[in-house]
Design an enzyme around this catalytic site. Structure first.
Site, mmCIF file in Angstrom:
data_model
loop_
_atom_site.group_PDB
_atom_site.id
_atom_site.type_symbol
_atom_site.label_atom_id
_atom_site.label_comp_id
_atom_site.label_asym_id
_atom_site.label_seq_id
_atom_site.Cartn_x
_atom_site.Cartn_y
_atom_site.Cartn_z
ATOM 1 N N HIS B 135 0.875 -1.172 0.000
ATOM 2 C CA HIS B 135 0.000 0.000 0.000
ATOM 3 C C HIS B 135 0.918 1.229 0.000
ATOM 4 O O HIS B 135 2.028 1.166 0.534
ATOM 5 C CB HIS B 135 -0.843 -0.048 1.280
ATOM 6 C CG HIS B 135 -1.928 0.979 1.373
ATOM 7 N ND1 HIS B 135 -1.680 2.285 1.706
ATOM 8 C CD2 HIS B 135 -3.269 0.867 1.195
ATOM 9 C CE1 HIS B 135 -2.834 2.944 1.735
ATOM 10 N NE2 HIS B 135 -3.807 2.122 1.422
ATOM 11 N N ASP B 212 2.903 -4.769 7.903
ATOM 12 C CA ASP B 212 1.683 -3.968 7.793
ATOM 13 C C ASP B 212 0.512 -4.952 7.812
ATOM 14 O O ASP B 212 0.239 -5.625 6.824
ATOM 15 C CB ASP B 212 1.732 -3.161 6.485
ATOM 16 C CG ASP B 212 0.373 -2.595 6.082
ATOM 17 O OD1 ASP B 212 -0.606 -2.784 6.826
ATOM 18 O OD2 ASP B 212 0.307 -1.967 5.002
ATOM 19 N N GLN B 215 -4.736 -5.427 6.679
ATOM 20 C CA GLN B 215 -5.732 -6.297 6.036
ATOM 21 C C GLN B 215 -5.696 -7.717 6.589
ATOM 22 O O GLN B 215 -6.475 -8.570 6.153
ATOM 23 C CB GLN B 215 -5.474 -6.355 4.523
ATOM 24 C CG GLN B 215 -5.643 -5.028 3.815
ATOM 25 C CD GLN B 215 -7.081 -4.545 3.808
ATOM 26 O OE1 GLN B 215 -8.015 -5.322 4.009
ATOM 27 N NE2 GLN B 215 -7.271 -3.265 3.587
ATOM 28 N N LYS B 238 -10.722 -1.094 10.531
ATOM 29 C CA LYS B 238 -10.891 -2.284 9.689
ATOM 30 C C LYS B 238 -11.216 -3.499 10.549
ATOM 31 O O LYS B 238 -11.347 -4.618 10.061
ATOM 32 C CB LYS B 238 -9.623 -2.527 8.873
ATOM 33 C CG LYS B 238 -9.305 -1.405 7.873
ATOM 34 C CD LYS B 238 -8.207 -1.802 6.928
ATOM 35 C CE LYS B 238 -7.525 -0.631 6.257
ATOM 36 N NZ LYS B 238 -8.335 0.095 5.273
ATOM 37 N N CYS B 376 -4.785 2.650 -3.667
ATOM 38 C CA CYS B 376 -3.505 3.090 -3.088
ATOM 39 C C CYS B 376 -2.406 2.056 -3.302
ATOM 40 O O CYS B 376 -1.522 1.871 -2.461
ATOM 41 C CB CYS B 376 -3.636 3.427 -1.594
ATOM 42 S SG CYS B 376 -4.710 4.803 -1.262
#
Lengths: 158, 418
Positions: B135, B212, B215, B238, B376
């Site tokens: 991202h 990261d 997700q 999220k 993104c």
């Protein structure tokens, strides 16, 4: 505004058979428009002869709203004067952002089919990009390319 | 630390996945006179009633600034905020609660590591490894650092399915390699990266790794000690929590070695105009008044998800993804982008001759919310030579009826353009 009816009215025709699609080899004016938000890109070439837009063409990668707007725009400004085209550009921008009263006299004709775009705020820029690019092209030095990267919805100068 | 969540008892929630959608008031909405079909949870998930109630209760009966007040409300708010930190610690199985830093989100967490670790330890000529799948939030901060220090970015390529090329990754290492920052799950393709082995390999070279997890954390159980990652970042919004808060997990010794990111109140021990000394972790990295309410709501969201069970959530969503993939790949002219063997419930697709923005606008007419654009992740788009995709992303509160609505919606879009 029902997006489907907008699509059905303008897309069916202009997306499949865009008018003035291509590039002029002998263009006196040209500009490239970008929508950095979605990566769309539109090239406009035109020939200005004695203040009149003799020929105009566009091509690029874009969504259907942008393509239909560009197609109808080129058809509408062809043969018109520079000043007339600038008036249309201003009126189209105002209409797309809800600032034009369509009950008053205007020069947009069939382009008022895009008036509903003001209800799809994320798509306003798609409809305006060709007009912004035309404005940049009309004000470009003959033969030079003008990058029109700034926000098409807010742009007023090249 | 004892967890005190004063006077607020979460309502019991159902653990039948199909009926979880009843816990989410927003899913009862109608959009354009059609039932909302919300397939954009990868951008932001919705909040269950228990989280909304927790936020409301905090603002109704517990709000004050934290840490220094000696009065009842400040003590109450401080206890609830600290309790949220402990919930997050347990959620990712961190050793210590002080290894959990509240940030404003994943982007903020990555920037914290770039400033706190990168600017202190990464020098000219050093190399930072990222991947094509990142991202922008895990690209741009490192580019800023590279520009400032003269360090270099190296990129792990991917194959046509959207999977990391691990052989290529291993070849990138040399004595100048100083940091790896990698996405756990691709937000545009859904690919789950084999981060445990990636981390282990980096460690054989003595290189720390940031993951990261924006997700990943909503869709599978995360154990930072088992993964042995050095940093792990994710966002509340999220994970059925509110916007404005996220978490950076960092190994204690690394966090201790880092310089502060933001200066201000709370992150100091003493201040004079001659010299300031910094507070201990996690406070060293939490300058100013934090998003107290959001952090507490985040804690409740974690309780909610833990009650459902992350393994159960993963299994349910995988079943939904398989069902959706089967349906959508059968539609003529539709191509799925991102076909990794190991995926979360993210379905990116393109349709021949129809721009994703047009697809998104037309699906919205049927009440279907998907994401369109480059997500993104412009390097991913460039890798597949497309400007954008349409992305449907599923959560445990979605069901097969909604997949069917999406499939019908795609057929209707094709009809308009036929």
């Amino acid at each position: 505004m029902n997006a489907k009816s907008l699509y059905q009215e303008v897309i069916l025709d202009h997306n499949r058979k865009p008018r003035n699609y291509g590039t002029l080899d002998d263009a006196s004016h040209q500009a490239v428009g970008h929508n950095p938000l979605c990566g769309d890109r539109l090239d406009i070439t035109l020939n200005l002869n004695d203040e009149h837009i003799d020929k105009i063409a566009f091509h690029g990668e874009s969504c259907a709203i942008c393509k239909a707007s560009a197609s109808m725009m080129t058809a509408a400004v062809k043969g018109k004067t520079y000043a007339y085209a600038e008036t249309m550009i201003k009126e189209f921008r105002d209409m797309a952002t809800g600032k034009l009263n369509l009950d008053n006299p205007h020069h947009l004709g069939r382009l008022t089919v895009f008036s509903g775009i003001q209800d799809l705020p994320t798509r306003v820029k798609c409809a305006i990009l060709p007009w912004h690019t035309l404005h940049a092209a009309l004000n470009s030095v003959a033969g030079a390319s003008t990058e029109a990267e700034h926000d098409p919805a807010n742009a007023s100068t090249v | 630390m004892k967890i005190i969540d004063t006077k607020f008892e979460s309502q019991t929630v159902t653990n039948n996945m199909e009926s979880t959608r009843l816990d989410f008031p927003i899913l009862k909405l109608k959009v354009n006179n059609k039932p909302l079909v919300y397939l954009d949870s990868a951008a932001s998930s919705q909040m269950p009633q228990v989280v909304i109630d927790r936020l409301s209760y905090y603002h109704t009966a517990q709000h004050a600034n934290i840490n220094r007040g000696v009065h009842y409300l400040s003590e109450t708010a401080t206890a609830a905020y600290n309790a949220a930190r402990c919930k997050l610690q347990q959620f990712v199985n961190a050793k210590e609660d002080r290894e959990i830093i509240f940030t404003s989100g994943t982007t903020d967490a990555i920037n914290l590591v770039m400033h706190g670790y990168g600017r202190k330890f990464i020098k000219a000529g050093d190399e930072i490894i990222l991947s094509t799948l990142e991202h922008h939030s895990n690209i741009v901060p490192w580019q800023m650092l590279a520009e400032e220090t003269g360090a270099k970015i190296r990129v792990i390529p991917i194959n046509d399915a959207g999977e990391l090329l691990i052989d290529e990754y291993e070849k990138l290492f040399n004595k100048r390699t100083k940091f790896v920052s990698l996405i756990h799950v691709s937000n545009s393709l859904g690919s789950i990266n084999p981060i445990k082995s990636v981390i282990a390999f980096a460690h054989t070279h003595g290189v720390p790794v940031l993951i990261d997890g924006a997700q990943a954390a909503p869709h599978m159980s995360i154990d930072v000690q088992d993964l042995d990652c050095d940093f792990y970042a994710f966002s509340a919004h999220k994970l059925c929590g509110p916007t404005g808060v996220g978490v950076l997990y960092g190994k204690e010794e690394l966090l201790e070695s880092m310089q502060p990111f933001k200066g201000g109140g709370d992150m100091i021990a003493t201040v004079s105009f001659e010299k300031t000394t910094y507070n201990t972790i996690p406070h060293k990295f939490e300058a100013g008044t934090p998003p107290i309410a959001a952090a507490i709501g985040f804690g409740t969201a974690i309780d909610y998800l833990s009650t459902l069970g992350l393994d159960e959530i993963h299994a349910y969503e995988t079943d939904l993804l398989n069902y959706a993939t089967e349906q959508i790949k059968q539609i003529p002219g539709v191509h799925i982008i991102g076909t990794a063997a190991d995926k979360t419930a993210i379905l990116s697709f393109v349709i021949d001759g129809i721009h994703p923005h047009d697809i998104g606008t037309l699906l919205n007419q049927d009440g279907i919310a998907i994401r369109t654009g480059h997500h993104c992740t412009q390097p991913v788009m460039q890798r597949f030579q497309i400007p954008a995709t349409s992305r449907a992303s599923f959560a445990f509160y979605n069901n097969k009826t909604e997949v069917d609505a999406l499939v019908a919606g795609i057929h209707a879009v094709k009809q308009v353009f036929s």
